[in-house]
Design an enzyme around this catalytic site. Structure first.
Site, mmCIF file in Angstrom:
data_model
loop_
_atom_site.group_PDB
_atom_site.id
_atom_site.type_symbol
_atom_site.label_atom_id
_atom_site.label_comp_id
_atom_site.label_asym_id
_atom_site.label_seq_id
_atom_site.Cartn_x
_atom_site.Cartn_y
_atom_site.Cartn_z
ATOM 1 N N ASP A 58 0.889 -1.163 0.000
ATOM 2 C CA ASP A 58 0.000 0.000 0.000
ATOM 3 C C ASP A 58 0.927 1.213 0.000
ATOM 4 O O ASP A 58 1.659 1.444 0.972
ATOM 5 C CB ASP A 58 -0.884 -0.020 1.248
ATOM 6 C CG ASP A 58 -1.828 1.183 1.309
ATOM 7 O OD1 ASP A 58 -1.579 2.182 0.594
ATOM 8 O OD2 ASP A 58 -2.804 1.124 2.078
ATOM 9 N N ASN A 85 3.731 5.339 -9.828
ATOM 10 C CA ASN A 85 2.614 5.519 -10.746
ATOM 11 C C ASN A 85 1.234 5.267 -10.141
ATOM 12 O O ASN A 85 0.229 5.717 -10.679
ATOM 13 C CB ASN A 85 2.868 4.572 -11.942
ATOM 14 C CG ASN A 85 1.657 4.321 -12.775
ATOM 15 O OD1 ASN A 85 1.261 5.178 -13.553
ATOM 16 N ND2 ASN A 85 1.039 3.154 -12.612
ATOM 17 N N TYR A 153 -7.673 15.599 -6.855
ATOM 18 C CA TYR A 153 -6.844 14.929 -7.872
ATOM 19 C C TYR A 153 -5.940 15.946 -8.563
ATOM 20 O O TYR A 153 -4.730 15.745 -8.688
ATOM 21 C CB TYR A 153 -7.756 14.241 -8.900
ATOM 22 C CG TYR A 153 -7.015 13.462 -9.958
ATOM 23 C CD1 TYR A 153 -6.691 12.116 -9.765
ATOM 24 C CD2 TYR A 153 -6.621 14.056 -11.159
ATOM 25 C CE1 TYR A 153 -6.003 11.398 -10.733
ATOM 26 C CE2 TYR A 153 -5.929 13.348 -12.128
ATOM 27 C CZ TYR A 153 -5.629 12.018 -11.905
ATOM 28 O OH TYR A 153 -4.935 11.307 -12.858
HETATM 29 N N1 NAD Z 1 -6.080 6.873 -17.121
HETATM 30 C C1 NAD Z 1 -5.900 8.170 -17.378
HETATM 31 O O1 NAD Z 1 -6.599 8.760 -18.207
HETATM 32 C C2 NAD Z 1 -4.783 8.936 -16.685
HETATM 33 C C3 NAD Z 1 -4.421 10.200 -17.162
HETATM 34 C C4 NAD Z 1 -3.401 10.914 -16.520
HETATM 35 C C5 NAD Z 1 -2.781 10.356 -15.411
HETATM 36 N N2 NAD Z 1 -3.155 9.128 -14.962
HETATM 37 C C6 NAD Z 1 -2.452 8.591 -13.796
HETATM 38 O O2 NAD Z 1 -1.781 7.404 -14.171
HETATM 39 C C7 NAD Z 1 -1.638 6.547 -13.039
HETATM 40 C C8 NAD Z 1 -2.155 5.167 -13.385
HETATM 41 O O3 NAD Z 1 -3.509 5.284 -13.759
HETATM 42 P P1 NAD Z 1 -4.311 4.133 -14.522
HETATM 43 O O4 NAD Z 1 -5.279 4.794 -15.418
HETATM 44 O O5 NAD Z 1 -3.366 3.130 -15.083
HETATM 45 O O6 NAD Z 1 -5.132 3.547 -13.279
HETATM 46 P P2 NAD Z 1 -5.607 2.065 -12.906
HETATM 47 O O7 NAD Z 1 -6.734 2.239 -11.946
HETATM 48 O O8 NAD Z 1 -5.808 1.232 -14.137
HETATM 49 O O9 NAD Z 1 -4.322 1.471 -12.123
HETATM 50 C C9 NAD Z 1 -3.909 1.996 -10.895
HETATM 51 C C10 NAD Z 1 -3.271 0.881 -10.063
HETATM 52 O O10 NAD Z 1 -2.854 1.461 -8.819
HETATM 53 C C11 NAD Z 1 -3.192 0.574 -7.776
HETATM 54 N N3 NAD Z 1 -3.351 1.303 -6.518
HETATM 55 C C12 NAD Z 1 -4.367 2.112 -6.140
HETATM 56 N N4 NAD Z 1 -4.188 2.535 -4.880
HETATM 57 C C13 NAD Z 1 -3.024 1.970 -4.428
HETATM 58 C C14 NAD Z 1 -2.322 1.998 -3.207
HETATM 59 N N5 NAD Z 1 -2.762 2.689 -2.147
HETATM 60 N N6 NAD Z 1 -1.165 1.284 -3.115
HETATM 61 C C15 NAD Z 1 -0.705 0.566 -4.157
HETATM 62 N N7 NAD Z 1 -1.345 0.494 -5.345
HETATM 63 C C16 NAD Z 1 -2.490 1.182 -5.479
HETATM 64 C C17 NAD Z 1 -4.497 -0.086 -8.220
HETATM 65 O O11 NAD Z 1 -4.731 -1.300 -7.526
HETATM 66 C C18 NAD Z 1 -4.243 -0.269 -9.727
HETATM 67 O O12 NAD Z 1 -3.640 -1.514 -10.003
HETATM 68 C C19 NAD Z 1 -2.389 7.240 -11.903
HETATM 69 O O13 NAD Z 1 -1.477 7.960 -11.088
HETATM 70 C C20 NAD Z 1 -3.325 8.188 -12.632
HETATM 71 O O14 NAD Z 1 -3.675 9.296 -11.829
HETATM 72 C C21 NAD Z 1 -4.132 8.397 -15.572
#
Ligand code: NAD
Length: 254
Positions: A58, A85, A153
């Site tokens: 976590d 990430n 966020y």
């Molecule tokens: N998807 C988008 O459009 C987008 C755009 C810009 C930035 N982001 C950023 O990219 C990153 C990844 O996003 P994504 O879209 O792949 O999300 P996602 O939800 O597909 O994956 C996120 C992962 O993080 C894990 N996670 C969540 N809380 C956690 C914790 N406390 N400890 C450990 N792991 C944890 C989840 O279990 C999941 O596997 C994030 O930081 C998000 O803010 C996403």
């Protein structure tokens, strides 16, 4: 390309989305990948797929983050790349007028405090090694305002961007590069589900994207692979936008 041959990479949030796509990409280029995720099922499956290691973590827990990097070094000898990430974007984080303090704090913890902890515990190992590359996931919302607000966020990603810049500058002469990845909206299952249900919400956003589409996770992974590799050896403290042109646009093509 085998840019990560013999290198050890830690990916938080590696069980899904951008993290998973990056695990696949870096493993295909020779990396030993350590997946850190709070979702044990998804994290373990990802690690098995890329023949890496899963460490249940976590990222809001100081002791677990410290153990993540120590375990990685104990088991594999180094931590060459940290891709910090993991992040969340829950629906209760919305307009400042309706977002409560608990929702605000939760997002700050997972998105911003986690990056502070991961850098705090990865950097000492990299200092000992005399090299290392850190990529922190921010977002295009760190540089652009949205009328469809997710206030905590956005603030958390602004924090990631500023902290990354400062760390990149502070450790530039010690062989450690620190860069902020700023993805535009990415075609993840969550986003697809949201917009399949409500095409108007998708259209409202797509009109601002010069390319007229959202990114694929593999396109973000390709940028992380570049930033984390020696190909980016003169890039640090950067705000690395991978956004289909959103941040540069006034009027987009019809
Ligand atoms: N998807 C988008 O459009 C987008 C755009 C810009 C930035 N982001 C950023 O990219 C990153 C990844 O996003 P994504 O879209 O792949 O999300 P996602 O939800 O597909 O994956 C996120 C992962 O993080 C894990 N996670 C969540 N809380 C956690 C914790 N406390 N400890 C450990 N792991 C944890 C989840 O279990 C999941 O596997 C994030 O930081 C998000 O803010 C996403």
């Amino acid at each position: 390309m085998q840019r990560f041959e013999g290198r050890v990479v830690v990916i938080t949030g590696g069980g899904s989305g951008i993290g998973l796509a990056t695990a696949r990409r870096l493993a295909s280029e020779g990396a030993k990948v350590v997946i850190a995720d709070v979702d044990e099922g998804a994290g373990k499956a990802a690690a098995d797929e890329v023949e890496g290691e899963f460490v249940a973590t976590d990222v809001t827990s100081e002791s677990q983050v410290e153990a993540l990097f120590q375990t990685t070094v104990d088991r594999f000898g180094s931590v060459d790349v940290a891709f910090n990430n993991a992040g969340i974007s829950p629906p209760e984080d919305d307009s400042i007028l309706t977002t409560g303090l608990e929702a605000w704090k939760k997002v700050q913890e997972v998105n911003l405090t986690s990056v502070y902890l991961c850098c705090k515990y990865a950097i000492p190992h990299m200092l000992r090694q005399g090299k290392g590359s850190i990529v922190n996931t921010a977002s295009f919302v760190a540089v652009l305002g949205a009328a469809t607000s997710q206030i905590s966020y956005t603030a958390s990603k602004g924090g990631v961007l500023s902290m990354t810049r400062e760390l990149g500058v502070q450790f530039a002469r010690e062989g450690i590069r620190v860069n902020a990845l700023c993805p535009g909206p990415v075609n993840t299952p969550l986003l697809r589900e949201l917009f399949a249900k409500d095409p108007e919400r998708a259209a409202r956003r797509l009109v601002h994207v010069p390319m007229g589409r959202f990114a694929e996770p593999t396109e973000i992974a390709a940028a992380v692979a570049f930033l984390a590799s020696d190909d980016a050896s003169f890039i640090t403290a950067s705000q690395f936008l991978v956004d289909g042109g959103i941040s540069g646009a006034y009027v987009t093509p019809l």
